[in-house]
Scaffold this active site. Structure first.
Site, PDB file in Angstrom:
ATOM      1  N   GLU A   6       0.835  -1.208   0.000  1.00 55.64           N
ATOM      2  CA  GLU A   6       0.000   0.000   0.000  1.00 55.64           C
ATOM      3  C   GLU A   6       0.870   1.258   0.000  1.00 55.64           C
ATOM      4  O   GLU A   6       0.811   2.079   0.932  1.00 55.64           O
ATOM      5  CB  GLU A   6      -0.947  -0.018   1.193  1.00 55.64           C
ATOM      6  CG  GLU A   6      -1.900  -1.209   1.156  1.00 55.64           C
ATOM      7  CD  GLU A   6      -3.041  -1.146   2.148  1.00 55.64           C
ATOM      8  OE1 GLU A   6      -2.869  -0.571   3.220  1.00 55.64           O
ATOM      9  OE2 GLU A   6      -4.120  -1.680   1.843  1.00 55.64           O
ATOM     10  N   GLU A  55      -5.329  -8.295  -1.331  1.00 50.76           N
ATOM     11  CA  GLU A  55      -6.028  -8.131  -0.048  1.00 50.76           C
ATOM     12  C   GLU A  55      -7.487  -7.827  -0.308  1.00 50.76           C
ATOM     13  O   GLU A  55      -7.800  -6.946  -1.126  1.00 50.76           O
ATOM     14  CB  GLU A  55      -5.450  -6.974   0.775  1.00 50.76           C
ATOM     15  CG  GLU A  55      -4.157  -7.274   1.455  1.00 50.76           C
ATOM     16  CD  GLU A  55      -3.728  -6.164   2.405  1.00 50.76           C
ATOM     17  OE1 GLU A  55      -4.598  -5.552   3.063  1.00 50.76           O
ATOM     18  OE2 GLU A  55      -2.514  -5.913   2.480  1.00 50.76           O
TER      19      GLU A  55
HETATM   20  C1  BG6 Z   1      -4.528  -3.071   4.663  1.00 51.59           C
HETATM   21  C2  BG6 Z   1      -3.179  -3.471   5.187  1.00 51.59           C
HETATM   22  O1  BG6 Z   1      -4.619  -1.685   4.718  1.00 51.59           O
HETATM   23  O2  BG6 Z   1      -5.657  -3.434   5.358  1.00 51.59           O
HETATM   24  C3  BG6 Z   1      -3.192  -4.635   6.157  1.00 51.59           C
HETATM   25  O3  BG6 Z   1      -2.274  -3.739   4.144  1.00 51.59           O
HETATM   26  C4  BG6 Z   1      -4.381  -4.496   7.063  1.00 51.59           C
HETATM   27  O4  BG6 Z   1      -1.965  -4.665   6.825  1.00 51.59           O
HETATM   28  C5  BG6 Z   1      -5.640  -4.538   6.228  1.00 51.59           C
HETATM   29  O5  BG6 Z   1      -4.428  -5.407   8.101  1.00 51.59           O
HETATM   30  C6  BG6 Z   1      -6.926  -4.487   7.043  1.00 51.59           C
HETATM   31  O6  BG6 Z   1      -6.891  -3.386   7.884  1.00 51.59           O
HETATM   32  P1  BG6 Z   1      -7.149  -3.519   9.456  1.00 51.59           P
HETATM   33  O7  BG6 Z   1      -6.900  -2.203   9.979  1.00 51.59           O
HETATM   34  O8  BG6 Z   1      -8.557  -3.977   9.569  1.00 51.59           O
HETATM   35  O9  BG6 Z   1      -6.189  -4.545   9.939  1.00 51.59           O
END
Ligand code: BG6
Length: 486
Positions: A192, A384
Site C-alpha cells: 500500500e 487483499e
Molecule cells: C490493509 C493493510 O490496509 O488493510 C493490512 O495492508 C491491514 O496490513 C488490512 O491489516 C486491514 O486493515 P485492518 O486495519 O482492519 O487490519
C-alpha cells in the site's frame, strides 16, 4: 472473436495474505531488531480519538524504549506464526492454497536497517517458511516492506525521508533475492505504497512532527520509495529467473457523491491522487496532474540525476492492490462521514457497512478491476480483500461466520464478471486467512480469518487454531476454481 467466459483462468492463484508484524510475534528473538510496528500500542476503542491508532511520535518512542510506557504492543506478539508456521501452513494447504502472501520483516534480516551483513538467523527463518510452503506446492508471494521499517532507520535517518535509505533497502532486497532466488518468484515491493501520504510513520518510518511542510516530506519519502522500488525490480529481474515483481496500492475507488459536476471533479481528483502511485510504477513517470498538486501545496520533489531514467527503465510486471471498500467524494463540506483504512468519505446510501464502518461494495471491485486494467493493461492481482468482523465461538467450539462467506462470495462473483469483461486477473489472496492483529487498531477482535486464533485484544488465550465455517467454504471455492460459490 474470443469467446467470453465467466470463469477463472486455469492456474489462477487462490490464497491468503498476511504481514510479518501482524502475525509473526517473536519481536526480539534470534537477533531481530526493533521495528516501527513494535512501537504501536493498543488503545481500547473507548479511549481512541480516531478510527486508527498507528502513528507514534519521537517522544513516545523514546519513552517506550526507556520502559516508561505501560502498554501492550500487540504487533510484537502477532499470533506467534514464528512458532506456529508449520501448523498454519498445513491448514492453508488443507484449504488448497495455490499461493500465500507474506512479508519479510526487514529488521529480522537487517536488525538496524543499515547493517552491512544480514542476520543469518532471520534468513534461516524465512528459508524454513518457504520450504514448508513449497512442500505443499504453495507459491510464496513476498512483500519486501509491509508497514514496518527498522526502528534505527527512523531514529537515525527519519526513515524514508532520507535518500540514503534507498541504498539500505536495495542491499536488503539484493540479499533476499540472492538467498531465495530458487524459492520465490513473485515479489511486491511496498505494501500500500500510497499510505505514506496518509501515515508517513506507517508507510515509511517517517516522523513528521518537526516538518515545516509535512506533505512535502511525505511525498519526498514516496519518491525515495519509487526509486527503491524500481531498483529492486531491476535487481529481481537480474537475479531471479522468471521473477515477477508487482507494486501494491491501497485502491480507494472513489465515486462522486452526486452527479453535481463539482462532486464529479472532486472524485476524479481523489482517484488521481490515489492512482498516482501506480502510475509511477506502471508507466515509469510522474503523471502531469501531480504538478498542480505539488505547486499548490508548496512541494518541491528533490530528484537526483538519473532518477527519471531508473523509474522509466524498471516498471513493474503486474499491479497488485487491496480492496476493502469504495468511497464517495463530495465538494460540499457537509455530509455524513464513512470510515475506512485511513481514508474515509461521505456515506453511500446504497451500501452497507462492516462492524468497523467500512462500506461494503462488491460491484466496486468489478469497477476497480476494469478501471485499473484499461488504465495500465497489465495483469492484476488482488492481494487483499476481506471482512473484519466480530466472531462468536459457539458452545461446541464452532464459528458460523456466514457474514464473511457472504462478503467474499459477492466479491468473487464480481471478479468473475470482471474477467468476462476482459480483465487479466491472475490471483486473489484474501486478507488474513488466519486471524491476526489489525493494522489500524491493533485489535485481535477485528477478525478476518478462515482460521480462528484463540487470543483476545489483551493477548489472553491459548493461541489454539480452529476452522471456521468459511474455512470449508473457501476450500470448496479453490477446489472448483471459483465455480462453486454456494
Ligand atoms: C490493509 C493493510 O490496509 O488493510 C493490512 O495492508 C491491514 O496490513 C488490512 O491489516 C486491514 O486493515 P485492518 O486495519 O482492519 O487490519
Amino acid at each position: 472473436m474470443t469467446e467470453v467466459k465467466k470463469q477463472f483462468p486455469k492456474g489462477f492463484l487462490w490464497g491468503g495474505a498476511t504481514a510479518a508484524n501482524q502475525v509473526e510475534g517473536a519481536y526480539d528473538l534470534d537477533g531481530k531488531g526493533l521495528s516501527t510496528a513494535d512501537m504501536v500500542k493498543f488503545i481500547p476503542k473507548e479511549e481512541r480519538t480516531q478510527d486508527h491508532a498507528l502513528d507514534v511520535s519521537k517522544a513516545e518512542i523514546e519513552a517506550i524504549i526507556a520502559g516508561k510506557v505501560d502498554a501492550r504492543f500487540p504487533k510484537r506478539e502477532g499470533v506467534d506464526f514464528y512458532h506456529h508456521y508449520k501448523e498454519d501452513i498445513a491448514l492453508f494447504a488443507e484449504m488448497g492454497f495455490k499461493t500465500f502472501r507474506l512479508s519479510l520483516n526487514w529488521a529480522r534480516i537487517f536488525p538496524n536497517g543499515d547493517d552491512k551483513e544480514p542476520n543469518e538467523k532471520g534468513l534461516e527463518f524465512y528459508d524454513k517458511v518457504f520450504d514448508e510452503l513449497l512442500k505443499y506446492d504453495i507459491e510464496p508471494l513476498v512483500t519486501l516492506s509491509h508497514y514496518e521499517t527498522p526502528l534505527n532507520l527512523t531514529l537515525k535517518y527519519n526513515g524514508w525521508a532520507d535518500r540514503r535509505v534507498i541504498g539500505f533497502f536495495t542491499n536488503y532486497a539484493e540479499t533476499v533475492f540472492k538467498r531465495y532466488k530458487n524459492k520465490v518468484k513473485y515479489w511486491l515491493t511496498f505494501n500500500e505504497i500510497n499510505v505514506i501520504s496518509l501515515s508517513a510513520y506507517t508507510g515509511g518510518g517517517v516522523l513528521l512532527e518537526d516538518a515545516k511542510n509535512p506533505l512535502e516530506v511525505s511525498y519526498q519519502a514516496a519518491h525515495h520509495q519509487f526509486v527503491a522500488s524500481a531498483l529492486a525490480t531491476k535487481l529481481a529481474h537480474e537475479i531471479i529467473p522468471g521473477a515477477q515483481v508487482g507494486c501494491m496500492l491501497a485502491r480507494m475507488a472513489t465515486y462522486p457523491a452526486t452527479n453535481n459536476p463539482d462532486d464529479i471533479l472532486k472524485a476524479q481528483y481523489e482517484n488521481q491522487q490515489n492512482l498516482f502511485f501506480t502510475d509511477v510504477h506502471a508507466r515509469g513517470e510522474y503523471p502531469s496532474f501531480m504538478n498542480r498538486f505539488f505547486q499548490e501545496n508548496d512541494i518541491q520533489i528533490v530528484k537526483e540525476i538519473g532518477d527519471d531514467e531508473i523509474l522509466k527503465a524498471h516498471t513493474v510486471d503486474f499491479i497488485s492492490f487491496s480492496y476493502y471498500m469504495s468511497l464517495s467524494a463530495t465538494a460540499s463540506p457537509e455530509g455524513d462521514r464513512s470510515a475506512g483504512n485511513l481514508m474515509g468519505g461521505v456515506k453511500n446510501e446504497y451500501l452497507e457497512s462492516s462492524d468497523w464502518g467500512w462500506q461494503i461494495d462488491p460491484k466496486g471491485l468489478r469497477w476497480t478491476l476494469n478501471d485499473l486494467y484499461s488504465r495500465y493493461e497489465l495483469p492484476l492481482f488482488i492481494v487483499e480483500n476481506g471482512l473484519g468482523a466480530y466472531d462468536k465461538v459457539e458452545e461446541d467450539g464452532k464459528i458460523h461466520d456466514d457474514y464473511r462467506i457472504e462478503y467474499l462470495r459477492k466479491h468473487i462473483e464480481q471478479m468473475k464478471e470482471a474477467i468476462a469483461d476482459g480483465v487479466d486477473l491472475i490471483g486473489y489472496t484474501s486478507w488474513g486467512p488466519i486471524d491476526l492483529v489489525s493494522a489500524s487498531t491493533s485489535e485481535m477482535s477485528k477478525r478476518y480469518g478462515f482460521i480462528y486464533v484463540d487470543q483476545d485484544d489483551w493477548g489472553k488465550g491459548t493461541l489454539e487454531r480452529s476452522r471456521k465455517d468459511s474455512f470449508f467454504w473457501y476450500k470448496k471455492v479453490i477446489e472448483t476454481n471459483g465455480e462453486d460459490l454456494d
